[in-house]
Enzyme design. Structure first.
Site, PDB file in Angstrom:
ATOM      1  N   TYR A 175       0.831  -1.218   0.000  1.00  0.00           N
ATOM      2  CA  TYR A 175       0.000   0.000   0.000  1.00  0.00           C
ATOM      3  C   TYR A 175       0.861   1.262   0.000  1.00  0.00           C
ATOM      4  CZ  TYR A 175      -4.042  -2.886   0.116  1.00  0.00           C
ATOM      5  OH  TYR A 175      -4.984  -3.806  -0.256  1.00  0.00           O
ATOM      6  N   ARG A 192       1.368   1.822  -3.567  1.00  0.00           N
ATOM      7  CA  ARG A 192       0.151   2.334  -4.184  1.00  0.00           C
ATOM      8  C   ARG A 192      -0.016   3.816  -3.881  1.00  0.00           C
ATOM      9  NH1 ARG A 192       1.118  -1.444  -5.485  1.00  0.00           N
ATOM     10  NH2 ARG A 192       1.642  -0.070  -7.214  1.00  0.00           N
ATOM     11  N   VAL A 240     -10.208   2.974  -3.739  1.00  0.00           N
ATOM     12  CA  VAL A 240      -9.603   3.469  -2.492  1.00  0.00           C
ATOM     13  C   VAL A 240      -8.789   4.734  -2.754  1.00  0.00           C
ATOM     14  CG1 VAL A 240      -9.595   1.203  -1.373  1.00  0.00           C
ATOM     15  CG2 VAL A 240      -7.621   1.889  -2.761  1.00  0.00           C
ATOM     16  N   ASP A 241      -8.720   5.127  -4.049  1.00  0.00           N
ATOM     17  CA  ASP A 241      -7.989   6.374  -4.326  1.00  0.00           C
ATOM     18  C   ASP A 241      -8.829   7.583  -3.936  1.00  0.00           C
ATOM     19  OD1 ASP A 241      -8.879   5.651  -7.665  1.00  0.00           O
ATOM     20  OD2 ASP A 241      -9.605   7.433  -6.613  1.00  0.00           O
ATOM     21  N   HIS A 251     -14.672   0.320   0.028  1.00  0.00           N
ATOM     22  CA  HIS A 251     -13.537  -0.569   0.292  1.00  0.00           C
ATOM     23  C   HIS A 251     -12.381   0.153   0.980  1.00  0.00           C
ATOM     24  CE1 HIS A 251     -15.110  -3.331  -3.160  1.00  0.00           C
ATOM     25  NE2 HIS A 251     -15.860  -3.357  -2.081  1.00  0.00           N
ATOM     26  N   GLY A 309     -17.381   1.728 -14.769  1.00  0.00           N
ATOM     27  CA  GLY A 309     -16.050   1.137 -14.658  1.00  0.00           C
ATOM     28  C   GLY A 309     -15.894   0.079 -13.598  1.00  0.00           C
ATOM     29  N   THR A 310     -16.858  -0.865 -13.537  1.00  0.00           N
ATOM     30  CA  THR A 310     -16.725  -1.977 -12.614  1.00  0.00           C
ATOM     31  C   THR A 310     -17.170  -3.255 -13.300  1.00  0.00           C
ATOM     32  OG1 THR A 310     -17.475  -2.942 -10.517  1.00  0.00           O
ATOM     33  CG2 THR A 310     -19.001  -1.446 -11.641  1.00  0.00           C
ATOM     34  N   SER A 311     -16.484  -4.362 -12.980  1.00  0.00           N
ATOM     35  CA  SER A 311     -16.830  -5.652 -13.594  1.00  0.00           C
ATOM     36  C   SER A 311     -18.019  -6.285 -12.875  1.00  0.00           C
ATOM     37  CB  SER A 311     -15.619  -6.584 -13.527  1.00  0.00           C
ATOM     38  OG  SER A 311     -15.259  -6.789 -12.156  1.00  0.00           O
TER      39      SER A 311
HETATM   40  N1  APR Z   1     -13.325   3.591 -18.372  1.00  0.00           N
HETATM   41  C1  APR Z   1     -14.331   2.897 -17.783  1.00  0.00           C
HETATM   42  N2  APR Z   1     -14.226   1.580 -17.436  1.00  0.00           N
HETATM   43  C2  APR Z   1     -13.053   0.963 -17.709  1.00  0.00           C
HETATM   44  C3  APR Z   1     -11.966   1.618 -18.329  1.00  0.00           C
HETATM   45  C4  APR Z   1     -12.135   2.994 -18.660  1.00  0.00           C
HETATM   46  N3  APR Z   1     -11.154   3.708 -19.251  1.00  0.00           N
HETATM   47  N4  APR Z   1     -10.949   0.710 -18.467  1.00  0.00           N
HETATM   48  C5  APR Z   1     -11.395  -0.458 -17.951  1.00  0.00           C
HETATM   49  N5  APR Z   1     -12.656  -0.314 -17.507  1.00  0.00           N
HETATM   50  C6  APR Z   1     -13.550  -1.302 -16.889  1.00  0.00           C
HETATM   51  C7  APR Z   1     -13.266  -2.747 -17.246  1.00  0.00           C
HETATM   52  O1  APR Z   1     -13.931  -3.076 -18.461  1.00  0.00           O
HETATM   53  C8  APR Z   1     -13.878  -3.472 -16.046  1.00  0.00           C
HETATM   54  O2  APR Z   1     -15.259  -3.753 -16.251  1.00  0.00           O
HETATM   55  O3  APR Z   1     -13.335  -1.228 -15.498  1.00  0.00           O
HETATM   56  C9  APR Z   1     -13.748  -2.458 -14.914  1.00  0.00           C
HETATM   57  C10 APR Z   1     -12.693  -2.851 -13.891  1.00  0.00           C
HETATM   58  O4  APR Z   1     -13.145  -4.008 -13.259  1.00  0.00           O
HETATM   59  P1  APR Z   1     -12.276  -4.576 -12.041  1.00  0.00           P
HETATM   60  O5  APR Z   1     -10.844  -4.534 -12.390  1.00  0.00           O
HETATM   61  O6  APR Z   1     -12.915  -5.865 -11.616  1.00  0.00           O
HETATM   62  O7  APR Z   1     -12.481  -3.472 -10.900  1.00  0.00           O
HETATM   63  P2  APR Z   1     -13.677  -3.358  -9.888  1.00  0.00           P
HETATM   64  O8  APR Z   1     -14.967  -3.828 -10.498  1.00  0.00           O
HETATM   65  O9  APR Z   1     -13.664  -1.970  -9.354  1.00  0.00           O
HETATM   66  O10 APR Z   1     -13.221  -4.376  -8.728  1.00  0.00           O
HETATM   67  C11 APR Z   1     -14.016  -4.411  -7.572  1.00  0.00           C
HETATM   68  O11 APR Z   1     -12.457  -5.908  -6.508  1.00  0.00           O
HETATM   69  O12 APR Z   1     -10.230  -6.361  -6.226  1.00  0.00           O
HETATM   70  C12 APR Z   1     -11.354  -5.877  -5.588  1.00  0.00           C
HETATM   71  O13 APR Z   1     -11.540  -4.345  -3.838  1.00  0.00           O
HETATM   72  C13 APR Z   1     -11.154  -4.459  -5.161  1.00  0.00           C
HETATM   73  O14 APR Z   1     -12.632  -2.562  -5.385  1.00  0.00           O
HETATM   74  C14 APR Z   1     -12.099  -3.682  -6.069  1.00  0.00           C
HETATM   75  C15 APR Z   1     -13.166  -4.697  -6.377  1.00  0.00           C
END
Ligand code: APR
Length: 239
Positions: A58, A61, A93-94, A109, A177-179
């Site tokens: 961290y 980071r 967390v940023d 988180h 921007g989340t999976s």
């Molecule tokens: N703009 C928008 N979305 C984007 C971009 C971009 N430029 N680049 C990538 N992405 C998308 C990807 O397509 C993906 O769907 O951002 C998403 C990132 O997904 P993850 O890496 O799984 O991140 P996240 O969903 O925030 O993870 C959730 O998992 O590891 C733990 O605690 C950690 O908070 C995190 C949590």
């Protein structure tokens, strides 16, 4: 635009929100986070097993974060505060939402730029750009051991109830921007009132429930498009 009541716009963001600021996402890098297995550096077991590695991870980071800047997407969210009552709920967390100027930010988180006491009663301390590093021996003024203010895997998410209450009151809900792979953050979409419009901005969107309007673009491009759409809806005379 003279708005007495501003619609409540709730925006849930993930790592993709900070991708354009040069901060790596979690699952775009083949399951490794900066060359580490997430469970070694972001789980309760990992912290118990090797606190020195976790503190060092961290610290690195934070050094990356202070060199990063909010991107056009973060700024677009701040700009929407002119016409909407904007609440950000983030898995990140940023502190880029705060540095961009967002007024309401809830971190599910934890926060990278803060540390907290390991034992209750928990006390949280903000770090500063000239004081970024901690070790397993770091203590507060009362001699209490400190740890990163991060919610590790296997730990409860204290802010989830607050976040759910915010989503319940949303007039518009946006996910960026989340999976959608990590719970309970991914469940927030289920707490939107019936009839409330839901948007999802992601260049490689995960599957979503029916009715969600997907904008398969980056955060900055998608937010530019969404801002235009939301403002055009606002400017239409009420039915
Ligand atoms: N703009 C928008 N979305 C984007 C971009 C971009 N430029 N680049 C990538 N992405 C998308 C990807 O397509 C993906 O769907 O951002 C998403 C990132 O997904 P993850 O890496 O799984 O991140 P996240 O969903 O925030 O993870 C959730 O998992 O590891 C733990 O605690 C950690 O908070 C995190 C949590």
């Amino acid at each position: 635009m003279n708005q007495t009541h501003k619609p409540k716009l709730v925006i849930s963001t993930g790592a993709g929100m900070s991708a354009e600021s040069g901060i790596s996402t979690f699952r775009d890098s083949g399951g490794l986070w900066e060359q580490h297995n997430v469970m070694d550096v972001a789980s309760a077991d990992g912290f118990a097993r090797n606190p020195e590695l976790v503190h060092r991870f961290y610290n690195a980071r934070r050094h990356d974060l202070v060199k990063a800047q909010p991107n056009a997407g973060h700024r677009a969210i701040v700009d929407l505060e002119k016409d909407f009552d904007v609440y950000v709920i983030t898995q990140n967390v940023d502190d880029l939402h705060e540095r961009a100027g967002s007024s309401h930010v809830t971190h599910l988180h934890g926060e990278l730029m803060k540390v907290r006491t390991i034992d209750p009663p928990y006390r949280v301390y903000a770090l500063s750009p000239d004081n970024l590093d901690t070790t397993p021996e770091s203590r507060d003024a009362d001699g209490r051991l400190l740890r990163p203010h991060i919610v590790f895997f296997q730990e409860a998410v204290p802010e989830i109830e607050t976040a759910i209450e915010i989503v319940r009151e949303a007039d518009i809900f946006v996910v960026i921007g989340t999976s959608m792979a990590v719970y309970p953050a991914a469940s927030l979409i289920n707490f939107v009132r019936p009839g409330v419009p839901v948007y999802y901005i992601d260049p490689r969107p995960a599957p979503t429930p029916a009715g969600v309007k997907v904008i398969a673009k980056t955060a900055s491009e998608g937010l530019a498009e969404l801002s235009r759409e939301l403002r055009s809806i606002l400017s239409q005379p009420p039915l």
